[in-house]
Design a protein around this motif. Structure first.
Motif, mmCIF file in Angstrom:
data_model
loop_
_atom_site.group_PDB
_atom_site.id
_atom_site.type_symbol
_atom_site.label_atom_id
_atom_site.label_comp_id
_atom_site.label_asym_id
_atom_site.label_seq_id
_atom_site.Cartn_x
_atom_site.Cartn_y
_atom_site.Cartn_z
ATOM 1 N N VAL A 91 -0.232 -10.421 -10.293
ATOM 2 C CA VAL A 91 -0.396 -9.345 -9.277
ATOM 3 C C VAL A 91 0.835 -8.656 -9.164
ATOM 4 C CG1 VAL A 91 -0.806 -8.856 -6.752
ATOM 5 C CG2 VAL A 91 -2.067 -10.511 -8.102
ATOM 6 N N GLU A 92 2.027 -9.391 -8.990
ATOM 7 C CA GLU A 92 3.268 -8.904 -8.822
ATOM 8 C C GLU A 92 3.601 -7.884 -10.083
ATOM 9 O OE1 GLU A 92 2.634 -12.513 -6.366
ATOM 10 O OE2 GLU A 92 2.815 -12.237 -8.605
ATOM 11 N N SER B 138 1.902 -6.519 -11.900
ATOM 12 C CA SER B 138 0.949 -5.309 -11.845
ATOM 13 C C SER B 138 1.452 -4.229 -11.290
ATOM 14 C CB SER B 138 -0.491 -5.548 -11.826
ATOM 15 O OG SER B 138 -0.521 -5.809 -10.293
ATOM 16 N N LEU B 139 2.464 -4.489 -10.106
ATOM 17 C CA LEU B 139 3.060 -3.566 -9.400
ATOM 18 C C LEU B 139 4.307 -2.815 -10.015
ATOM 19 C CD1 LEU B 139 3.240 -5.289 -5.965
ATOM 20 C CD2 LEU B 139 1.536 -3.479 -6.632
ATOM 21 N N HIS C 6 -6.865 -6.767 -9.524
ATOM 22 C CA HIS C 6 -5.588 -7.297 -8.947
ATOM 23 C C HIS C 6 -4.630 -6.511 -8.406
ATOM 24 C CE1 HIS C 6 -6.672 -11.552 -10.191
ATOM 25 N NE2 HIS C 6 -7.219 -11.204 -11.341
ATOM 26 N N THR C 7 -4.697 -5.378 -9.222
ATOM 27 C CA THR C 7 -3.730 -4.464 -8.729
ATOM 28 C C THR C 7 -3.823 -3.847 -7.556
ATOM 29 O OG1 THR C 7 -3.378 -3.789 -11.039
ATOM 30 C CG2 THR C 7 -2.840 -1.961 -9.547
ATOM 31 N N GLY D 234 -1.938 -6.266 -4.980
ATOM 32 C CA GLY D 234 -0.605 -5.913 -4.881
ATOM 33 C C GLY D 234 -0.236 -4.211 -4.164
ATOM 34 N N SER E 5 -0.341 -4.819 -0.476
ATOM 35 C CA SER E 5 0.664 -5.562 0.227
ATOM 36 C C SER E 5 1.864 -4.657 0.053
ATOM 37 C CB SER E 5 0.901 -6.666 -0.710
ATOM 38 O OG SER E 5 2.041 -7.430 -0.396
ATOM 39 N N LEU E 6 1.939 -3.940 -1.032
ATOM 40 C CA LEU E 6 3.235 -3.056 -1.065
ATOM 41 C C LEU E 6 3.034 -1.925 -0.053
ATOM 42 C CD1 LEU E 6 5.712 -2.419 -2.839
ATOM 43 C CD2 LEU E 6 4.345 -0.942 -4.036
#
Length: 470
Positions: free
Chosen positions: A58-59, A61-62, A413-414, A417, A420-421
């Motif tokens: 996930v991380e 992918s950001l 998954h993206t 993230g 969250s971002l």
């Protein structure tokens, strides 16, 4: 989707276009399509189906999000936002006064009008046209009692419609349907005089709220104040102030900030008394639906009340300035971007000028770097949701190939993230330092940030006796 190369650049955004775009997913996506969509989110399609198992970071992918040319998504959106005028006109029985009000409404360029204290017991389409103009083909009214009170609510059906209209003693309510699909409750009020009637008015308004859940806006002349600074003298009815404030707090309503004036009514006498008894209250979910609101108090014209003009699509275009995003420090390549940008001309020897040049160069480089890394999060989320939806609909009629399955799983998954971002960015912009990052949701941060931006906006300034708006 224009940016993805799935539709031509000159294709117009309408229902036929959307249907044509959806047909692309009826058959398996070509490898080129999958690669382009994946590249938009900084991903590479695995060379074989066996390599798809590594799509869960996930991380990471950001980190490589690219804004690209996603502006094509917005071409499908139309601006049907309501523009509202609320005004206590102090009677519409005089034909000359009706003409003045109509000219004022036409000049205001609104599509929803609420006139209080009309002092008219029966309205017909011709009288409505005399009062607010021919573009308001929908209307409802609360009759005046003898020669007191009365409310006229008019709207342009080209922009919105109102159904489920109900009538109470001092207000009328209805469900507003915008052309863009949004629905919200509206209550137009004209508050009574006397403590007992005011208390009963708040009870009836509370009952109306209880049976009308969802986004809500209540506006008009309340004939009450909330704070002591809303009256120009110290003759205050603090008991009613407490009751009114309790009503606002219990229903979690927010008063929209009013630009241009401190007060909305004056007694027009030598011993001047001014109060702010006209206002617009909204629920939190209503404000989140219309974040770009601007409420202004206009000239009182032929009344002793200032009209309230509410734009729900105001353009806030301040000069862009550098803002350091906390989330940048979490992205791969941040330190290298700062090192690469921390340079200036060798002939700059003055330490202060050198530091200024270094900071300016770094700020400019970080803005460009951050835009490439993150881009527009909401557009990315909209594209990801659109692709996921189309793939899931395709699953119901055919078997997805391994690239499509990988793309769907990777976009899911993206999205986690991205959410969250976005929440981290909204928290920083709200300036809520007393709340830990995990203690509140994104809507709270958005509401606080929108309120700060609306209050800090300057619609015009006075220079040498002239008003300058741009």
């Amino acid at each position: 989707m224009k940016a993805l190369g799935l539709v031509p650049e000159d294709l117009e955004g309408n229902e036929d276009t959307i249907a044509e775009l959806a047909e692309i997913f009826d058959s398996p996506l070509r490898e080129q399509h999958v690669r382009v969509i994946a590249a938009l989110f900084g991903k590479e399609v695995p060379p074989t189906p066996d390599a798809c198992s590594g799509a869960g970071g996930v991380e990471r992918s950001l980190i490589a999000l690219v804004l690209g040319g996603c502006s094509g998504v917005s071409s499908f959106l139309m601006d049907w936002n309501p523009q509202v005028l609320s005004w206590n006109v102090r009677g519409l029985n005089n034909p000359a006064k009706r003409n003045a009000v109509r000219e004022f409404v036409v000049d205001a360029k609104v599509n929803l009008v609420c006139l209080e204290e009309t002092k008219i017991d029966v309205f017909d389409p011709y009288l409505v046209m005399q009062c607010i103009g021919p573009s308001f083909d929908g209307f409802a009214y609360l009759p005046a009692l003898d020669t007191r009170g009365g409310i006229l609510l008019g709207w342009s059906s080209a922009h919105l419609s109102i159904s489920n209209i109900t009538f109470d003693r001092n207000f009328l309510s209805g469900l507003v349907h915008s052309q863009d699909g949004l629905e919200w409750w509206l209550s137009a009020v004209y508050g009574p005089q006397g403590d007992e009637l005011k208390t009963q008015f708040l009870v009836e308004l509370q009952h109306r709220r209880d049976v009308s859940p969802g986004p809500w806006m209540v506006l008009g002349d309340f004939n009450m104040i909330i704070r002591a600074n809303e009256k120009s003298n110290s003759n205050l009815n603090r008991g009613m102030m407490r009751k009114f404030k309790a009503f606002v707090d219990n229903n979690e309503l927010k008063e929209l900030y009013m630009h241009g004036r401190r007060f909305t009514w004056s007694n027009e006498r030598d011993q001047l008394v001014m109060t702010k008894i006209d206002r617009v209250l909204v629920s939190v979910d209503w404000e989140l639906n219309f974040p770009d609101v601007l409420l202004q108090a206009l000239s009182s014209n032929i009344s002793d009340h200032a009209p309230l003009h509410l734009s729900t699509s105001a353009l806030f275009c301040p000069k862009r300035r550098f803002r350091f995003e906390i989330c940048w420090t979490r992205l791969e390549g941040f330190e290298q971007a700062v090192k690469d940008a921390w340079v200036c001309e060798d002939d700059t020897v003055d330490p202060f000028k050198r530091l200024n040049a270094l900071l300016r160069n770094t700020a400019s480089a970080l803005q460009a770097w951050g835009q490439r890394k993150i881009g527009n999060i909401k557009i990315h989320m909209a594209i990801a949701n659109f692709v996921i939806l189309r793939l899931e609909r395709a699953m119901e009629s055919r078997q997805l190939d391994w690239r499509e399955r990988w793309l769907r799983r990777s976009l899911k998954h993206t999205l986690l993230g991205l959410a969250s971002l976005q929440r981290t960015i909204e928290r920083q912009r709200s300036r809520l330092r007393w709340i830990r990052e995990g203690d509140a949701n994104t809507k709270l941060f958005q509401a606080v940030a929108n309120g700060r931006r609306t209050k800090n906006f300057i619609p015009h300034i006075r220079h040498n006796g002239e008003l300058v708006s741009q």
